[in-house]
Design a protein around this motif. Structure first.
Motif, short mmCIF file in Angstrom:
data_model
loop_
_atom_site.label_atom_id
_atom_site.label_comp_id
_atom_site.label_asym_id
_atom_site.label_seq_id
_atom_site.Cartn_x
_atom_site.Cartn_y
_atom_site.Cartn_z
N GLN A 1 0.83 -1.20 0.00
CA GLN A 1 0.00 0.00 0.00
C GLN A 1 0.87 1.25 0.00
N GLY A 2 0.34 2.31 -0.63
CA GLY A 2 1.05 3.58 -0.68
C GLY A 2 2.18 3.62 -1.68
N GLN A 3 2.24 2.63 -2.57
CA GLN A 3 3.32 2.55 -3.56
C GLN A 3 2.80 2.63 -5.00
N GLY A 4 1.54 2.99 -5.15
CA GLY A 4 0.97 3.09 -6.49
C GLY A 4 0.50 1.77 -7.08
N VAL A 5 0.48 0.73 -6.26
CA VAL A 5 0.10 -0.60 -6.76
C VAL A 5 -1.39 -0.64 -7.13
N GLY A 6 -2.24 -0.05 -6.29
CA GLY A 6 -3.68 -0.04 -6.59
C GLY A 6 -3.98 0.68 -7.88
N ALA A 7 -3.35 1.84 -8.09
CA ALA A 7 -3.56 2.60 -9.32
C ALA A 7 -3.05 1.82 -10.53
N ALA A 8 -1.90 1.18 -10.39
CA ALA A 8 -1.35 0.38 -11.50
C ALA A 8 -2.27 -0.80 -11.82
N LEU A 9 -2.85 -1.39 -10.79
CA LEU A 9 -3.78 -2.51 -10.96
C LEU A 9 -5.01 -2.06 -11.75
#
Length: 95
Positions: A47-55
């Protein structure tokens, strides 16, 4: 850190791998040319590393490539589309 987004139709979700480790997923319910996104989850370690947005970006790019549309019932997906209007054309009215 390298991201890879893949559709996992058997589990009805898009998954994101970070350096080959499952880091999160965006669950959906498939319909006739429409995916209803219901829930997005990212592992606490990522979390907080841009993973959700990249997903979500990877999932929506795949949906666009297939010619499908979405219903963003998941608040995270809905917020992403609102912040990135280039994906607004993928959204269908659920009515």
């Amino acid at each position: 850190m390298s991201f890879q987004v893949e559709d996992n139709p058997a589990k009805r979700r898009f998954e994101i791998l970070v350096d080959d480790a499952l880091a999160g997923f965006a669950a959906y319910t498939p319909g006739d040319g429409v995916l209803v996104f219901t829930h997005t989850e990212v592992d606490n370690r990522f979390q907080g590393q841009g993973v959700g947005a990249a997903l979500v970006r990877g999932a929506l790019d795949e949906v666009r490539a297939r010619g499908d549309r979405i219903v963003p019932r998941c608040p995270f997906v809905a917020a992403f589309v609102k912040r990135h209007p280039e994906y607004a054309d993928l959204v269908v009215d659920p009515a």
